[in-house]
Design a protein around this motif. Structure first.
Motif, PDB file in Angstrom:
ATOM      1  N   ASN A  50       8.058  -9.129  -7.053  1.00 25.55           N
ATOM      2  CA  ASN A  50       6.688  -8.652  -6.898  1.00 25.55           C
ATOM      3  C   ASN A  50       6.582  -7.131  -6.820  1.00 25.55           C
ATOM      4  OD1 ASN A  50       4.950 -10.839  -7.094  1.00 25.55           O
ATOM      5  ND2 ASN A  50       5.272 -11.459  -4.973  1.00 25.55           N
ATOM      6  N   LEU A  51       7.657  -6.443  -6.459  1.00 24.44           N
ATOM      7  CA  LEU A  51       7.613  -4.987  -6.440  1.00 24.44           C
ATOM      8  C   LEU A  51       7.159  -4.436  -7.780  1.00 24.44           C
ATOM      9  CD1 LEU A  51       8.408  -2.272  -4.993  1.00 24.44           C
ATOM     10  CD2 LEU A  51      10.590  -2.483  -6.214  1.00 24.44           C
ATOM     11  N   LEU A  52       7.554  -5.096  -8.869  1.00 23.29           N
ATOM     12  CA  LEU A  52       7.267  -4.592 -10.216  1.00 23.29           C
ATOM     13  C   LEU A  52       5.978  -5.148 -10.808  1.00 23.29           C
ATOM     14  CD1 LEU A  52      10.862  -4.909 -11.749  1.00 23.29           C
ATOM     15  CD2 LEU A  52       9.870  -2.984 -10.492  1.00 23.29           C
ATOM     16  N   LEU A  53       5.298  -6.052 -10.091  1.00 24.31           N
ATOM     17  CA  LEU A  53       4.176  -6.780 -10.692  1.00 24.31           C
ATOM     18  C   LEU A  53       2.855  -6.625  -9.953  1.00 24.31           C
ATOM     19  CD1 LEU A  53       6.036 -10.163 -11.371  1.00 24.31           C
ATOM     20  CD2 LEU A  53       5.597  -8.342 -13.010  1.00 24.31           C
ATOM     21  N   SER A  54       2.821  -5.853  -8.885  1.00 21.16           N
ATOM     22  CA  SER A  54       1.706  -5.954  -7.948  1.00 21.16           C
ATOM     23  C   SER A  54       0.803  -4.734  -7.875  1.00 21.16           C
ATOM     24  CB  SER A  54       2.255  -6.283  -6.552  1.00 21.16           C
ATOM     25  OG  SER A  54       2.972  -7.510  -6.590  1.00 21.16           O
ATOM     26  N   HIS A  55       0.855  -3.890  -8.905  1.00 25.46           N
ATOM     27  CA  HIS A  55      -0.040  -2.732  -8.978  1.00 25.46           C
ATOM     28  C   HIS A  55      -0.548  -2.582 -10.407  1.00 25.46           C
ATOM     29  CE1 HIS A  55       2.564  -1.860  -5.499  1.00 25.46           C
ATOM     30  NE2 HIS A  55       1.465  -1.339  -4.967  1.00 25.46           N
ATOM     31  N   ALA A  56      -1.785  -2.133 -10.533  1.00 28.58           N
ATOM     32  CA  ALA A  56      -2.320  -1.851 -11.860  1.00 28.58           C
ATOM     33  C   ALA A  56      -1.575  -0.687 -12.498  1.00 28.58           C
ATOM     34  CB  ALA A  56      -3.810  -1.546 -11.766  1.00 28.58           C
ATOM     35  N   ASP A  57      -1.256   0.317 -11.687  1.00 25.39           N
ATOM     36  CA  ASP A  57      -0.462   1.459 -12.142  1.00 25.39           C
ATOM     37  C   ASP A  57       0.931   1.302 -11.530  1.00 25.39           C
ATOM     38  OD1 ASP A  57       0.771   3.820 -12.745  1.00 25.39           O
ATOM     39  OD2 ASP A  57      -0.797   5.115 -11.925  1.00 25.39           O
ATOM     40  N   ARG A  58       1.902   0.939 -12.361  1.00 24.48           N
ATOM     41  CA  ARG A  58       3.246   0.631 -11.864  1.00 24.48           C
ATOM     42  C   ARG A  58       4.174   1.833 -11.879  1.00 24.48           C
ATOM     43  NH1 ARG A  58       3.840  -5.244 -15.017  1.00 24.48           N
ATOM     44  NH2 ARG A  58       1.987  -6.171 -14.055  1.00 24.48           N
ATOM     45  N   THR A  59       3.644   3.013 -12.190  1.00 27.18           N
ATOM     46  CA  THR A  59       4.516   4.178 -12.294  1.00 27.18           C
ATOM     47  C   THR A  59       5.086   4.584 -10.938  1.00 27.18           C
ATOM     48  OG1 THR A  59       2.588   5.660 -12.141  1.00 27.18           O
ATOM     49  CG2 THR A  59       3.389   5.093 -14.347  1.00 27.18           C
ATOM     50  N   ARG A  60       4.573   4.069  -9.844  1.00 26.75           N
ATOM     51  CA  ARG A  60       5.163   4.357  -8.535  1.00 26.75           C
ATOM     52  C   ARG A  60       6.579   3.779  -8.435  1.00 26.75           C
ATOM     53  NH1 ARG A  60       1.608   1.871  -3.990  1.00 26.75           N
ATOM     54  NH2 ARG A  60      -0.082   2.556  -5.380  1.00 26.75           N
ATOM     55  N   VAL A  61       6.907   2.826  -9.318  1.00 24.87           N
ATOM     56  CA  VAL A  61       8.241   2.221  -9.317  1.00 24.87           C
ATOM     57  C   VAL A  61       8.857   2.227 -10.714  1.00 24.87           C
ATOM     58  CG1 VAL A  61       9.586   0.138  -8.826  1.00 24.87           C
ATOM     59  CG2 VAL A  61       7.636   0.714  -7.377  1.00 24.87           C
ATOM     60  N   VAL A  62       8.023   2.092 -11.733  1.00 29.54           N
ATOM     61  CA  VAL A  62       8.497   1.962 -13.109  1.00 29.54           C
ATOM     62  C   VAL A  62       8.168   3.230 -13.888  1.00 29.54           C
ATOM     63  CG1 VAL A  62       8.390   0.598 -15.228  1.00 29.54           C
ATOM     64  CG2 VAL A  62       8.106  -0.530 -13.000  1.00 29.54           C
ATOM     65  N   PRO A  63       9.165   4.059 -14.213  1.00 23.19           N
ATOM     66  CA  PRO A  63       8.889   5.236 -15.039  1.00 23.19           C
ATOM     67  C   PRO A  63       8.243   4.824 -16.365  1.00 23.19           C
ATOM     68  CG  PRO A  63      11.100   5.353 -14.102  1.00 23.19           C
ATOM     69  CD  PRO A  63      10.582   3.983 -13.798  1.00 23.19           C
ATOM     70  N   LYS A  64       7.344   5.647 -16.859  1.00 13.87           N
ATOM     71  CA  LYS A  64       6.592   5.292 -18.063  1.00 13.87           C
ATOM     72  C   LYS A  64       7.497   4.933 -19.239  1.00 13.87           C
ATOM     73  CE  LYS A  64       2.424   7.939 -16.961  1.00 13.87           C
ATOM     74  NZ  LYS A  64       1.532   9.059 -17.347  1.00 13.87           N
TER      75      LYS A  64
ATOM     76  N   GLY B   6       0.792  -1.214   0.000  1.00 15.64           N
ATOM     77  CA  GLY B   6       0.000   0.000   0.000  1.00 15.64           C
ATOM     78  C   GLY B   6       0.829   1.270   0.000  1.00 15.64           C
ATOM     79  N   PRO B   7       0.156   2.410  -0.125  1.00 15.08           N
ATOM     80  CA  PRO B   7      -1.264   2.621  -0.380  1.00 15.08           C
ATOM     81  C   PRO B   7      -1.641   2.094  -1.765  1.00 15.08           C
ATOM     82  CG  PRO B   7      -0.191   4.635   0.407  1.00 15.08           C
ATOM     83  CD  PRO B   7       0.895   3.687   0.030  1.00 15.08           C
ATOM     84  N   ALA B   8      -2.868   1.624  -1.904  1.00 15.46           N
ATOM     85  CA  ALA B   8      -3.219   0.963  -3.159  1.00 15.46           C
ATOM     86  C   ALA B   8      -4.714   1.051  -3.421  1.00 15.46           C
ATOM     87  CB  ALA B   8      -2.795  -0.501  -3.114  1.00 15.46           C
ATOM     88  N   SER B   9      -5.054   0.876  -4.693  1.00 11.08           N
ATOM     89  CA  SER B   9      -6.448   0.887  -5.125  1.00 11.08           C
ATOM     90  C   SER B   9      -6.999  -0.532  -5.155  1.00 11.08           C
ATOM     91  CB  SER B   9      -6.551   1.492  -6.529  1.00 11.08           C
ATOM     92  OG  SER B   9      -5.938   0.621  -7.483  1.00 11.08           O
ATOM     93  N   VAL B  10      -8.304  -0.628  -5.339  1.00 13.22           N
ATOM     94  CA  VAL B  10      -8.931  -1.947  -5.507  1.00 13.22           C
ATOM     95  C   VAL B  10      -8.329  -2.648  -6.719  1.00 13.22           C
ATOM     96  CG1 VAL B  10     -11.096  -3.165  -5.962  1.00 13.22           C
ATOM     97  CG2 VAL B  10     -11.082  -1.175  -4.425  1.00 13.22           C
ATOM     98  N   LYS B  11      -8.170  -1.907  -7.806  1.00  9.81           N
ATOM     99  CA  LYS B  11      -7.617  -2.511  -9.022  1.00  9.81           C
ATOM    100  C   LYS B  11      -6.175  -2.972  -8.810  1.00  9.81           C
ATOM    101  CE  LYS B  11      -8.991  -0.866 -12.908  1.00  9.81           C
ATOM    102  NZ  LYS B  11      -9.193  -0.024 -14.136  1.00  9.81           N
ATOM    103  N   ASP B  12      -5.420  -2.252  -7.975  1.00  7.09           N
ATOM    104  CA  ASP B  12      -4.055  -2.686  -7.671  1.00  7.09           C
ATOM    105  C   ASP B  12      -4.060  -4.076  -7.045  1.00  7.09           C
ATOM    106  OD1 ASP B  12      -2.651  -0.421  -8.568  1.00  7.09           O
ATOM    107  OD2 ASP B  12      -2.941   0.621  -6.657  1.00  7.09           O
ATOM    108  N   MET B  13      -4.912  -4.267  -6.039  1.00  3.99           N
ATOM    109  CA  MET B  13      -4.939  -5.577  -5.380  1.00  3.99           C
ATOM    110  C   MET B  13      -5.434  -6.657  -6.319  1.00  3.99           C
ATOM    111  SD  MET B  13      -6.558  -6.893  -1.785  1.00  3.99           S
ATOM    112  CE  MET B  13      -6.438  -8.657  -1.378  1.00  3.99           C
TER     113      MET B  13
END
Length: 376
Positions: free
Chosen positions: A275-289, A212-219
């Protein structure tokens, strides 16, 4: 509270919060078993990534620690989230595998054309008898099922058995420094006790503590499950809510860490499939676009590293055999090739090189690895 009035968390704020939950902002002396539980499992499509994942996160970790837990059946390898193999604690094997059963049932339907005429209840019973008599390889399971249904698609039969039963990969598969083919038995047989399913609400709390913090879609992206909105809504009175810079509602635990966005984030070297790179619908918190497609090539996933908390490149270790020839699969030292996606400052390069050397000192103690920047 109206969504427009909810506090906004910047991408950088989300980055630092997620790194803190993932034990990647500061390494901790936490025991490996506690870390596996806190992280709600480690991606384990290959056998080595869980070891590298903990090496990046834990102070004092040694690969033999996780291997010993696996041999003692305190952790195990099993298909759970996103239909991928994870290393979980024994408790989580028995709690989380039932949680994702609905997704595994949907997976079976994708192979229905190859299962015409197959009684799935009988397939489940036959497969259970086989693997509980003794651990069986996927080939042994497939051949036994083909005797019962010779016209069925062999792959579909194997997928059905894997999805309909909680099948654990038994040791020596997954042990550090040892090889072993995949052999399967049920989680209950391997761990000696029955499943204790976790509720969706409890799973939400576990997910937010680690991601977290995370959205429903992230989970939903993390778990491979759908229709989790009700679980979040049931917990809403006990959770904090925010929004990201795009206006998406985010949920979080009240007492979870949300560090200052300017908190320093040292380089970290991660395995493929972390899993850091695979566990959110929006990965820009870790992966630049601009880097979102840079960690894969076809079916090949690369090891990655972080600079200032964000994906910054890929890396590969190559061992050197006696006589000085570099090759993969030996353990006498070698070279770590670091391939940045962009330009690093002199200070960043020095810190990345130091972290690369530290990673290999943990994973291959007593050896010497040179670090070079280039391509592979």
């Amino acid at each position: 509270m109206d969504s427009e009035k909810k506090p906004v968390l910047s991408t950088r704020a989300l980055n630092r919060a997620t790194l803190a939950r993932q034990l990647l902002l500061r390494r901790t002396p936490m025991p490996a078993k506690h870390a596996v539980a806190h992280l709600v499992g480690l991606q384990a499509q290959n056998t080595k990534p869980p070891y590298y994942a903990l090496a990046a996160r834990l102070d004092g970790f040694r690969p033999e620690e996780l291997s010993a837990l696996m041999e003692a059946r305190e952790v195990a390898r099993i298909v759970t989230m996103r239909s991928t193999i994870h290393t979980h604690t024994a408790d989580d094997v028995l709690a989380l595998r039932p949680l994702v059963q609905a997704a595994r049932d949907r997976e079976v339907t994708l192979f229905r054309k190859g299962l015409v005429g197959v009684d799935l209840e009988r397939l489940t019973a036959l497969s259970r008898d086989l693997v509980e008599e003794r651990p069986r390889t996927p080939k042994e399971i497939r051949e036994a099922l083909l005797k019962e249904w010779p016209d069925a698609d062999p792959l579909a039969l194997t997928v059905a058995a894997r999805c309909l039963l909680p099948l654990v990969q038994v040791t020596p598969r997954g042990l550090w420094g040892r090889g072993g083919q995949v052999a399967l038995t049920t989680a209950e047989t391997w761990l000696g006790r029955s499943a204790e399913p976790v509720t969706p609400q409890a799973a939400v709390l576990r997910y937010l503590a680690a991601f977290g913090p995370a959205s429903v879609k992230d989970m939903q992206t993390w778990s491979g499950l759908t229709r989790l909105r009700d679980a979040f809504e049931a917990l809403r009175p006990t959770l904090l809510t925010f929004r990201d810079e795009q206006g998406v509602e985010l949920f979080d635990l009240p007492d979870a860490p949300r560090p200052d966005p300017d908190t320093p984030a040292p380089p970290r070297f991660l395995p493929e499939f972390d899993n850091l790179l695979l566990s959110h619908a929006d990965r820009t918190r870790v992966v630049p676009k601009e880097y979102k497609d840079r960690t894969w090539k076809g079916n090949q996933a690369y090891r990655t590293f972080l600079v200032d908390g964000f994906l910054a490149g890929t890396w590969r270790p190559e061992e050197t055999a006696a006589g000085g020839t570099a090759r993969r699969g030996t353990a006498t030292g070698g070279t770590v090739t670091v391939q940045p996606f962009g330009t690093l400052t002199r200070e960043q390069r020095a810190a990345v090189a130091e972290e690369a050397a530290r990673t290999m000192a943990v994973m291959a103690p007593g050896t010497t690895y040179d670090v070079r920047f280039g391509t592979f």
